[in-house]
Design a protein around this motif. Structure first.
Motif, PDB file in Angstrom:
ATOM      1  N   PRO A  58       0.829  -1.212   0.000  1.00  0.00           N
ATOM      2  CA  PRO A  58       0.000   0.000   0.000  1.00  0.00           C
ATOM      3  C   PRO A  58       0.866   1.266   0.000  1.00  0.00           C
ATOM      4  O   PRO A  58       1.949   1.293   0.582  1.00  0.00           O
ATOM      5  CB  PRO A  58      -0.795  -0.096   1.299  1.00  0.00           C
ATOM      6  N   GLU A  59       0.381   2.297  -0.664  1.00  0.00           N
ATOM      7  CA  GLU A  59       1.119   3.562  -0.750  1.00  0.00           C
ATOM      8  C   GLU A  59       1.381   4.175   0.627  1.00  0.00           C
ATOM      9  O   GLU A  59       2.381   4.845   0.823  1.00  0.00           O
ATOM     10  CB  GLU A  59       0.358   4.578  -1.620  1.00  0.00           C
ATOM     11  N   GLU A  60       0.486   3.937   1.594  1.00  0.00           N
ATOM     12  CA  GLU A  60       0.647   4.556   2.912  1.00  0.00           C
ATOM     13  C   GLU A  60       1.639   3.809   3.805  1.00  0.00           C
ATOM     14  O   GLU A  60       1.926   4.225   4.922  1.00  0.00           O
ATOM     15  CB  GLU A  60      -0.701   4.669   3.631  1.00  0.00           C
ATOM     16  N   THR A  61       2.222   2.729   3.332  1.00  0.00           N
ATOM     17  CA  THR A  61       3.219   1.975   4.101  1.00  0.00           C
ATOM     18  C   THR A  61       4.465   2.831   4.282  1.00  0.00           C
ATOM     19  O   THR A  61       4.987   3.398   3.340  1.00  0.00           O
ATOM     20  CB  THR A  61       3.589   0.669   3.388  1.00  0.00           C
ATOM     21  N   GLU A  62       4.934   2.905   5.532  1.00  0.00           N
ATOM     22  CA  GLU A  62       6.125   3.687   5.838  1.00  0.00           C
ATOM     23  C   GLU A  62       7.307   2.762   6.065  1.00  0.00           C
ATOM     24  O   GLU A  62       7.172   1.671   6.596  1.00  0.00           O
ATOM     25  CB  GLU A  62       5.903   4.535   7.077  1.00  0.00           C
ATOM     26  N   ILE A  63       8.470   3.211   5.682  1.00  0.00           N
ATOM     27  CA  ILE A  63       9.694   2.450   5.875  1.00  0.00           C
ATOM     28  C   ILE A  63      10.086   2.543   7.343  1.00  0.00           C
ATOM     29  O   ILE A  63      10.117   3.618   7.933  1.00  0.00           O
ATOM     30  CB  ILE A  63      10.823   3.011   4.990  1.00  0.00           C
ATOM     31  N   ALA A  64      10.401   1.406   7.942  1.00  0.00           N
ATOM     32  CA  ALA A  64      10.834   1.389   9.347  1.00  0.00           C
ATOM     33  C   ALA A  64      12.266   1.892   9.433  1.00  0.00           C
ATOM     34  O   ALA A  64      13.128   1.424   8.684  1.00  0.00           O
ATOM     35  CB  ALA A  64      10.733  -0.011   9.916  1.00  0.00           C
ATOM     36  N   PRO A  65      12.555   2.844  10.311  1.00  0.00           N
ATOM     37  CA  PRO A  65      13.920   3.360  10.425  1.00  0.00           C
ATOM     38  C   PRO A  65      14.894   2.337  11.003  1.00  0.00           C
ATOM     39  O   PRO A  65      16.078   2.381  10.726  1.00  0.00           O
ATOM     40  CB  PRO A  65      13.783   4.574  11.337  1.00  0.00           C
ATOM     41  N   VAL A  66      14.392   1.397  11.798  1.00  0.00           N
ATOM     42  CA  VAL A  66      15.228   0.380  12.415  1.00  0.00           C
ATOM     43  C   VAL A  66      14.497  -0.946  12.349  1.00  0.00           C
ATOM     44  O   VAL A  66      13.301  -1.022  12.653  1.00  0.00           O
ATOM     45  CB  VAL A  66      15.512   0.720  13.904  1.00  0.00           C
ATOM     46  N   PHE A  67      15.200  -1.992  11.941  1.00  0.00           N
ATOM     47  CA  PHE A  67      14.596  -3.317  11.908  1.00  0.00           C
ATOM     48  C   PHE A  67      14.604  -3.911  13.294  1.00  0.00           C
ATOM     49  O   PHE A  67      15.633  -3.968  13.955  1.00  0.00           O
ATOM     50  CB  PHE A  67      15.362  -4.244  10.962  1.00  0.00           C
ATOM     51  N   GLU A  68      13.425  -4.304  13.757  1.00  0.00           N
ATOM     52  CA  GLU A  68      13.316  -4.965  15.067  1.00  0.00           C
ATOM     53  C   GLU A  68      12.507  -6.243  14.877  1.00  0.00           C
ATOM     54  O   GLU A  68      11.314  -6.177  14.660  1.00  0.00           O
ATOM     55  CB  GLU A  68      12.619  -4.041  16.073  1.00  0.00           C
ATOM     56  N   PRO A  69      13.169  -7.399  14.947  1.00  0.00           N
ATOM     57  CA  PRO A  69      12.449  -8.664  14.745  1.00  0.00           C
ATOM     58  C   PRO A  69      11.435  -8.946  15.831  1.00  0.00           C
ATOM     59  O   PRO A  69      11.511  -8.472  16.915  1.00  0.00           O
ATOM     60  CB  PRO A  69      13.555  -9.713  14.745  1.00  0.00           C
TER      61      PRO A  69
END
Length: 69
Positions: A58-69
């Motif tokens: 989706p266009e509204e998906t934001e990129i996570a600044p930090v990957f946290e499993p």
């Protein structure tokens, strides 16, 4: 996926040429006896990557600044 993103169709990618050019570019010699196996593996990688690239996002998906499993 938005219109500005770049996608590569695994069915039209010349994997042998990609492997040869990339190996040459980074100065990595691939012995003749291993070349076909390397090409086969990159062909598999391209097919798997195509599945990921085709996943609708989706266009509204934001990129996570930090990957946290």
């Amino acid at each position: 996926m938005n219109e500005s993103s770049t996608s590569v169709d695994a069915s039209t990618l010349n994997v042998a040429a990609y492997v040869d050019q990339t190996a040459s570019m980074v100065g990595l010699p691939i012995p003749a006896e291993y070349r076909q196996s390397v090409i086969d593996n990159f062909d598999r990688i391209a097919a798997i990557a195509q599945l990921v690239l085709e996943f609708p996002m989706p266009e509204e998906t934001e990129i996570a600044p930090v990957f946290e499993p």
